[in-house]
Write an enzyme that holds these catalytic residues in place. Structure first.
Site, PDB file in Angstrom:
ATOM      1  N   LYS A 196       0.840  -1.219   0.000  1.00  0.00           N
ATOM      2  CA  LYS A 196       0.000   0.000   0.000  1.00  0.00           C
ATOM      3  C   LYS A 196       0.870   1.263   0.000  1.00  0.00           C
ATOM      4  O   LYS A 196       0.661   2.166  -0.792  1.00  0.00           O
ATOM      5  CB  LYS A 196      -0.933   0.022   1.228  1.00  0.00           C
ATOM      6  CG  LYS A 196      -1.897  -1.140   1.294  1.00  0.00           C
ATOM      7  CD  LYS A 196      -2.900  -0.992   2.416  1.00  0.00           C
ATOM      8  CE  LYS A 196      -2.297  -1.035   3.800  1.00  0.00           C
ATOM      9  NZ  LYS A 196      -1.831  -2.346   4.244  1.00  0.00           N
ATOM     10  N   ARG A 271      -9.474   0.578   9.347  1.00  0.00           N
ATOM     11  CA  ARG A 271      -9.034  -0.792   9.620  1.00  0.00           C
ATOM     12  C   ARG A 271     -10.048  -1.539  10.474  1.00  0.00           C
ATOM     13  O   ARG A 271      -9.858  -2.718  10.750  1.00  0.00           O
ATOM     14  CB  ARG A 271      -7.701  -0.753  10.349  1.00  0.00           C
ATOM     15  CG  ARG A 271      -6.493  -1.065   9.460  1.00  0.00           C
ATOM     16  CD  ARG A 271      -5.257  -0.875  10.302  1.00  0.00           C
ATOM     17  NE  ARG A 271      -4.107  -1.592   9.840  1.00  0.00           N
ATOM     18  CZ  ARG A 271      -3.019  -0.989   9.370  1.00  0.00           C
ATOM     19  NH1 ARG A 271      -2.988   0.318   9.231  1.00  0.00           N
ATOM     20  NH2 ARG A 271      -1.962  -1.701   9.044  1.00  0.00           N
ATOM     21  N   ARG A 310      11.580  -6.485   4.417  1.00  0.00           N
ATOM     22  CA  ARG A 310      11.501  -5.053   4.748  1.00  0.00           C
ATOM     23  C   ARG A 310      12.056  -4.797   6.154  1.00  0.00           C
ATOM     24  O   ARG A 310      12.705  -3.794   6.405  1.00  0.00           O
ATOM     25  CB  ARG A 310      10.045  -4.582   4.668  1.00  0.00           C
ATOM     26  CG  ARG A 310       9.888  -3.083   4.868  1.00  0.00           C
ATOM     27  CD  ARG A 310       8.479  -2.641   4.572  1.00  0.00           C
ATOM     28  NE  ARG A 310       7.574  -2.926   5.681  1.00  0.00           N
ATOM     29  CZ  ARG A 310       6.248  -2.682   5.644  1.00  0.00           C
ATOM     30  NH1 ARG A 310       5.687  -2.180   4.564  1.00  0.00           N
ATOM     31  NH2 ARG A 310       5.495  -2.948   6.686  1.00  0.00           N
TER      32      ARG A 310
HETATM   33  P1  AMP Z   1       1.039   0.268   8.845  1.00  0.00           P
HETATM   34  O1  AMP Z   1       2.187   1.204   8.691  1.00  0.00           O
HETATM   35  O2  AMP Z   1      -0.164   0.699   8.071  1.00  0.00           O
HETATM   36  O3  AMP Z   1       1.422  -1.166   8.598  1.00  0.00           O
HETATM   37  O4  AMP Z   1       0.578   0.365  10.380  1.00  0.00           O
HETATM   38  C1  AMP Z   1       1.449  -0.023  11.423  1.00  0.00           C
HETATM   39  C2  AMP Z   1       0.692  -0.123  12.737  1.00  0.00           C
HETATM   40  O5  AMP Z   1       0.101   1.127  13.074  1.00  0.00           O
HETATM   41  C3  AMP Z   1      -0.462  -1.101  12.760  1.00  0.00           C
HETATM   42  O6  AMP Z   1      -0.054  -2.440  12.955  1.00  0.00           O
HETATM   43  C4  AMP Z   1      -1.266  -0.561  13.936  1.00  0.00           C
HETATM   44  O7  AMP Z   1      -0.647  -0.910  15.158  1.00  0.00           O
HETATM   45  C5  AMP Z   1      -1.127   0.932  13.737  1.00  0.00           C
HETATM   46  N1  AMP Z   1      -2.211   1.454  12.876  1.00  0.00           N
HETATM   47  C6  AMP Z   1      -2.094   2.029  11.650  1.00  0.00           C
HETATM   48  N2  AMP Z   1      -3.292   2.367  11.145  1.00  0.00           N
HETATM   49  C7  AMP Z   1      -4.202   1.982  12.074  1.00  0.00           C
HETATM   50  C8  AMP Z   1      -5.620   2.036  12.137  1.00  0.00           C
HETATM   51  N3  AMP Z   1      -6.363   2.558  11.126  1.00  0.00           N
HETATM   52  N4  AMP Z   1      -6.238   1.569  13.240  1.00  0.00           N
HETATM   53  C9  AMP Z   1      -5.527   1.053  14.265  1.00  0.00           C
HETATM   54  N5  AMP Z   1      -4.197   0.947  14.257  1.00  0.00           N
HETATM   55  C10 AMP Z   1      -3.520   1.399  13.183  1.00  0.00           C
END
Ligand code: AMP
Length: 372
Positions: A196, A271, A310
């Site tokens: 993404k 999410r 990564r």
């Molecule tokens: P990402 O960088 O999108 O993989 O997000 C990393 C982490 O941030 C996730 O595993 C969650 O712990 C937190 N996070 C990001 N977006 C959300 C969301 N919309 N709701 C809850 N936690 C989030």
């Protein structure tokens, strides 16, 4: 007063602030006075309904004696003719020998104005002048002369300061302009490691969108030791979702800052079902919507390979340990995957094959987004 308002089924955004309107009204009043002087007492005739506020403010800016009256243009089918008959309702004053200044709130095509002119020209008055607070030059079709114009505007529907939309909006102090749902808001969806963030980087430049990655915002806050960062860290480090309340509050702040853009590319939000519902309601209140959820579909084995790779360079603790990665998938499968259903029900879900080279996947995404 709020920046975006809703009247019936339509949304309007603030367009001309009250102080600018006040200045325009004062300027017209002074111009009229400069032309007429003190020698005679003019009669100002406001055309109802729209001009009642303009007329009220105008006469209080007029620096000499004056009279005011209001008329309404009524139209009905003539008994013996096929065309419409127009007549002024409400004019009781004797206008013989008087200087009449018509006060219109807005002139667009000029059709109403032509009828008013026609009626007044047949009255035994001394002279007829016309002042309009707003004027739409792009659609004015008549060769009639307008003596005083306050503010020229493009051909877009406006409300406020006496003007209405189906009866509402006359009491607004400022002028509001109709707002189309113009933003291209897209939810980029997929499990952790689906690509993404990588795809968002090229898509945001290509479509001139603002990229909001909730993960990035959290990581930025953690790096800068903010209260939000401290709260989010304990959840993120073990691969749990950050609680809705915290995430939603943060997301709303980010969206609010970007409502005047071409669109937002949401990466990592929503999410949970609650997040999706809140986002819908929030955007609706702003007169916007999510146009599509575009989902990257990738096999789980491939995802784990990508995330571990990564993790060697990203420095993210949640990428480095297979157990944490598995926990993120669990979170995704139990709380996030259901959002596919949510957007499918709205006819907004688009699945895209997320396997292959970065460029190949970008092209597949563009094919979907171009059609939105
Ligand atoms: P990402 O960088 O999108 O993989 O997000 C990393 C982490 O941030 C996730 O595993 C969650 O712990 C937190 N996070 C990001 N977006 C959300 C969301 N919309 N709701 C809850 N936690 C989030």
């Amino acid at each position: 007063m709020k920046h975006t308002i809703r009247l019936h089924d339509k949304f309007f955004k603030k367009y001309i602030p009250h102080n600018k309107i006040k200045k325009a009204v004062k300027s017209i009043a002074n111009q009229v006075y400069n032309d007429l002087g003190d020698k005679e007492v003019p009669i100002f005739v406001g055309i109802l309904n729209g001009s009642f506020i303009f007329a009220a403010d105008f006469i209080r800016e007029y620096p000499a004696d004056c009279e005011v009256s209001f008329v309404k243009l009524a139209s009905y089918e003539g008994e013996n003719s096929t065309g419409q008959v127009h007549e002024l309702v409400g004019l009781s004053e004797d206008l013989t020998g008087r200087t009449v200044v018509i006060l219109e709130d807005i002139i667009d095509t000029g059709n109403t104005l032509a009828k008013i002119y026609d009626i007044f020209e047949h009255l035994p008055i001394k002279q007829l002048k016309l002042a309009s607070l707003f004027f739409k030059p792009d659609i004015f079709k008549k060769s009639l002369h307008i003596d005083y114009i306050g503010i020229s505007i493009p051909d877009k529907f406006i409300v406020g300061y006496g003007l209405d939309y189906n009866g509402l909006g006359r009491n607004l102090k400022s002028i509001y302009q109709i707002k189309a749902k113009t933003m291209k808001n897209i939810v980029l969806f997929g499990p952790p490691g689906a690509g993404k963030g990588t795809q968002a980087t090229s898509l945001k430049d290509y479509y001139n969108l603002v990229h909001i990655s909730t993960g990035d915002v959290f990581r930025y806050n953690i790096k800068n030791n903010t209260d939000l960062g401290l709260l989010a860290k304990s959840f993120m480090d073990i691969g749990d979702l950050v609680p809705d309340e915290l995430t939603i509050k943060m997301l709303k702040e980010e969206v609010k800052k970007n409502l005047d853009t071409a669109g937002i590319l949401f990466d990592g939000f929503p999410r949970t079902a609650l997040q999706a519902k809140v986002l819908d309601t929030f955007l609706t209140k702003k007169g916007e919507e999510i146009k599509a959820m575009v989902a990257l579909e990738v096999d789980e084995d491939e995802l784990i390979k990508r995330l571990l790779k990564r993790g060697k360079t990203s420095g993210r603790p949640d990428d480095q340990d297979e157990e944490k990665i598995r926990n993120r998938f669990d979170e995704y499968n139990t709380k996030t995957a259901i959002l596919k259903k949510f957007y499918k029900a709205q006819g907004k879900y688009y699945g895209v094959n997320g396997m292959g080279s970065i460029e190949e996947i970008t092209e597949r995404l563009k094919k979907v987004i171009d059609k939105l």
